[in-house]
Design a protein around this motif. Sequence first.
Motif, mmCIF file in Angstrom:
data_model
loop_
_atom_site.group_PDB
_atom_site.id
_atom_site.type_symbol
_atom_site.label_atom_id
_atom_site.label_comp_id
_atom_site.label_asym_id
_atom_site.label_seq_id
_atom_site.Cartn_x
_atom_site.Cartn_y
_atom_site.Cartn_z
ATOM 1 N N PHE A 1 -23.473 -53.939 -66.819
ATOM 2 C CA PHE A 1 -24.106 -53.632 -65.533
ATOM 3 C C PHE A 1 -23.770 -54.704 -64.498
ATOM 4 N N VAL A 2 -23.900 -55.966 -64.897
ATOM 5 C CA VAL A 2 -23.639 -57.065 -63.967
ATOM 6 C C VAL A 2 -22.143 -57.215 -63.717
ATOM 7 N N SER A 3 -21.334 -57.028 -64.753
ATOM 8 C CA SER A 3 -19.888 -57.227 -64.635
ATOM 9 C C SER A 3 -19.264 -56.287 -63.618
ATOM 10 N N ILE A 4 -19.599 -54.989 -63.684
ATOM 11 C CA ILE A 4 -18.992 -54.054 -62.744
ATOM 12 C C ILE A 4 -19.486 -54.325 -61.333
ATOM 13 N N GLY A 5 -20.739 -54.788 -61.207
ATOM 14 C CA GLY A 5 -21.253 -55.120 -59.887
ATOM 15 C C GLY A 5 -20.509 -56.276 -59.254
ATOM 16 N N VAL A 6 -20.272 -57.327 -60.040
ATOM 17 C CA VAL A 6 -19.562 -58.499 -59.539
ATOM 18 C C VAL A 6 -18.116 -58.133 -59.197
ATOM 19 N N THR A 7 -17.461 -57.396 -60.076
ATOM 20 C CA THR A 7 -16.062 -57.028 -59.859
ATOM 21 C C THR A 7 -15.916 -56.152 -58.622
ATOM 22 N N TRP A 8 -16.824 -55.188 -58.438
ATOM 23 C CA TRP A 8 -16.732 -54.302 -57.285
ATOM 24 C C TRP A 8 -16.985 -55.055 -55.986
ATOM 25 N N ARG A 9 -17.925 -55.975 -56.008
ATOM 26 C CA ARG A 9 -18.189 -56.765 -54.798
ATOM 27 C C ARG A 9 -16.946 -57.562 -54.405
ATOM 28 N N GLU A 10 -16.257 -58.131 -55.382
ATOM 29 C CA GLU A 10 -15.030 -58.873 -55.073
ATOM 30 C C GLU A 10 -13.946 -57.938 -54.534
ATOM 31 N N TYR A 11 -13.904 -56.733 -55.087
ATOM 32 C CA TYR A 11 -12.930 -55.744 -54.607
ATOM 33 C C TYR A 11 -13.195 -55.404 -53.142
ATOM 34 N N VAL A 12 -14.459 -55.130 -52.816
ATOM 35 C CA VAL A 12 -14.811 -54.761 -51.444
ATOM 36 C C VAL A 12 -14.510 -55.906 -50.485
ATOM 37 N N ARG A 13 -14.871 -57.111 -50.871
ATOM 38 C CA ARG A 13 -14.609 -58.262 -50.009
ATOM 39 C C ARG A 13 -13.113 -58.448 -49.778
ATOM 40 N N ALA A 14 -12.334 -58.311 -50.855
ATOM 41 C CA ALA A 14 -10.891 -58.489 -50.726
ATOM 42 C C ALA A 14 -10.295 -57.419 -49.816
ATOM 43 N N ARG A 15 -10.770 -56.184 -49.943
ATOM 44 C CA ARG A 15 -10.254 -55.101 -49.123
ATOM 45 C C ARG A 15 -10.614 -55.293 -47.661
ATOM 46 N N PHE A 16 -11.851 -55.662 -47.402
ATOM 47 C CA PHE A 16 -12.261 -55.910 -46.025
ATOM 48 C C PHE A 16 -11.389 -56.990 -45.403
ATOM 49 N N SER B 1 -9.774 -58.265 -61.808
ATOM 50 C CA SER B 1 -10.766 -58.697 -62.794
ATOM 51 C C SER B 1 -11.345 -60.016 -62.318
ATOM 52 N N VAL B 2 -12.498 -60.371 -62.853
ATOM 53 C CA VAL B 2 -13.112 -61.647 -62.491
ATOM 54 C C VAL B 2 -13.204 -62.502 -63.743
ATOM 55 N N PRO B 3 -13.158 -63.828 -63.594
ATOM 56 C CA PRO B 3 -13.182 -64.712 -64.758
ATOM 57 C C PRO B 3 -14.491 -64.586 -65.536
ATOM 58 N N PRO B 4 -14.456 -64.789 -66.845
ATOM 59 C CA PRO B 4 -15.679 -64.701 -67.647
ATOM 60 C C PRO B 4 -16.783 -65.638 -67.154
ATOM 61 N N GLU B 5 -16.379 -66.813 -66.645
ATOM 62 C CA GLU B 5 -17.405 -67.745 -66.177
ATOM 63 C C GLU B 5 -18.137 -67.205 -64.948
ATOM 64 N N ALA B 6 -17.461 -66.376 -64.150
ATOM 65 C CA ALA B 6 -18.121 -65.770 -62.990
ATOM 66 C C ALA B 6 -19.170 -64.756 -63.448
ATOM 67 N N ILE B 7 -18.857 -64.013 -64.502
ATOM 68 C CA ILE B 7 -19.815 -63.061 -65.053
ATOM 69 C C ILE B 7 -21.014 -63.804 -65.629
ATOM 70 N N THR B 8 -20.742 -64.884 -66.352
ATOM 71 C CA THR B 8 -21.828 -65.678 -66.938
ATOM 72 C C THR B 8 -22.732 -66.243 -65.858
ATOM 73 N N ALA B 9 -22.121 -66.733 -64.785
ATOM 74 C CA ALA B 9 -22.917 -67.279 -63.680
ATOM 75 C C ALA B 9 -23.782 -66.192 -63.054
ATOM 76 N N ALA B 10 -23.224 -64.983 -62.904
ATOM 77 C CA ALA B 10 -23.981 -63.874 -62.324
ATOM 78 C C ALA B 10 -25.130 -63.462 -63.245
ATOM 79 N N LEU B 11 -24.889 -63.493 -64.550
ATOM 80 C CA LEU B 11 -25.949 -63.172 -65.507
ATOM 81 C C LEU B 11 -27.074 -64.199 -65.434
ATOM 82 N N ASP B 12 -26.708 -65.463 -65.346
ATOM 83 C CA ASP B 12 -27.715 -66.527 -65.232
ATOM 84 C C ASP B 12 -28.552 -66.337 -63.971
ATOM 85 N N GLU B 13 -27.867 -66.015 -62.879
ATOM 86 C CA GLU B 13 -28.579 -65.803 -61.605
ATOM 87 C C GLU B 13 -29.504 -64.597 -61.709
#
Length: 273
Positions: A124-139, A83-95
Amino acid sequence: MRAFSTWTAVLALALGFGYPAAAQNQFAPAITVNERVITQYELTQRIRLLEVFGTRGDIAQAARDALIADRLKQQETDRVGLSVPPEAITAALDEFAGRADMDLAQFNTMLAENGVDAVTLRDFVSIGVTWREYVRARFNREVTVTDADIARAQGQIGRATSEMEVLLNEIIIAAPPEMAERAAQAADQIAQMRSFADFEAAARQVSALPSRDQGGQLDWLPIANYPPQLQSLILDLDTGEVTEPIMIPNGIALFQMRGKREARRPAAPPRQH
């Protein structure tokens, strides 16, 4: 791009979804993905969101495909407990809102005027941010560094005032076990592409990353941002060339080269001892 439309249709059938029996019930199941329900309300909301984004083509099908991909991504991130912190989701929404030259409140107001709930954008933004972190961590966890990677990195030593940057397109195809064969077939087709337009159309059709809305296009990024083994693969690409399919857990990654450049940067200041 007919092959990708066909592949997506087969994929959707394999996942087993059907049209709602009672359209008047907005919370009736519209799609079922591995026993996880997508409601008619979610589908309607995603269609409206894509309309606001100016998505072309069959928007209803695009919304279905995107929601299926989201459920698969959510299933995998839940499985690994990511999971990603709520503040990361908020930052992504702002961006996200900033791309339209609005603050988040203004953007949500605009969405509401078009019948889109703020929760729809957040999901929409939350799953995008979480999946990107998942992919980066796996790589980063699963890629190994070879002697060739080390030699390439050593070849960069002494160039303290420059940095190689790359401009890429990306695709991640969700490939859980029950979809692995079809995903591999699609990935093999994409790997043969040399046209930017074809790759970007494929990204919009099958990619599980938020960048799908931009045809998989990324901004200029330092090659050092990528894991060592990916650096080697990427730097060997000619313009328009696509990597061979890169297997990751429950997914397949592909990158297309759009450009390379050497960016100048200030030399590091002397270290004080």
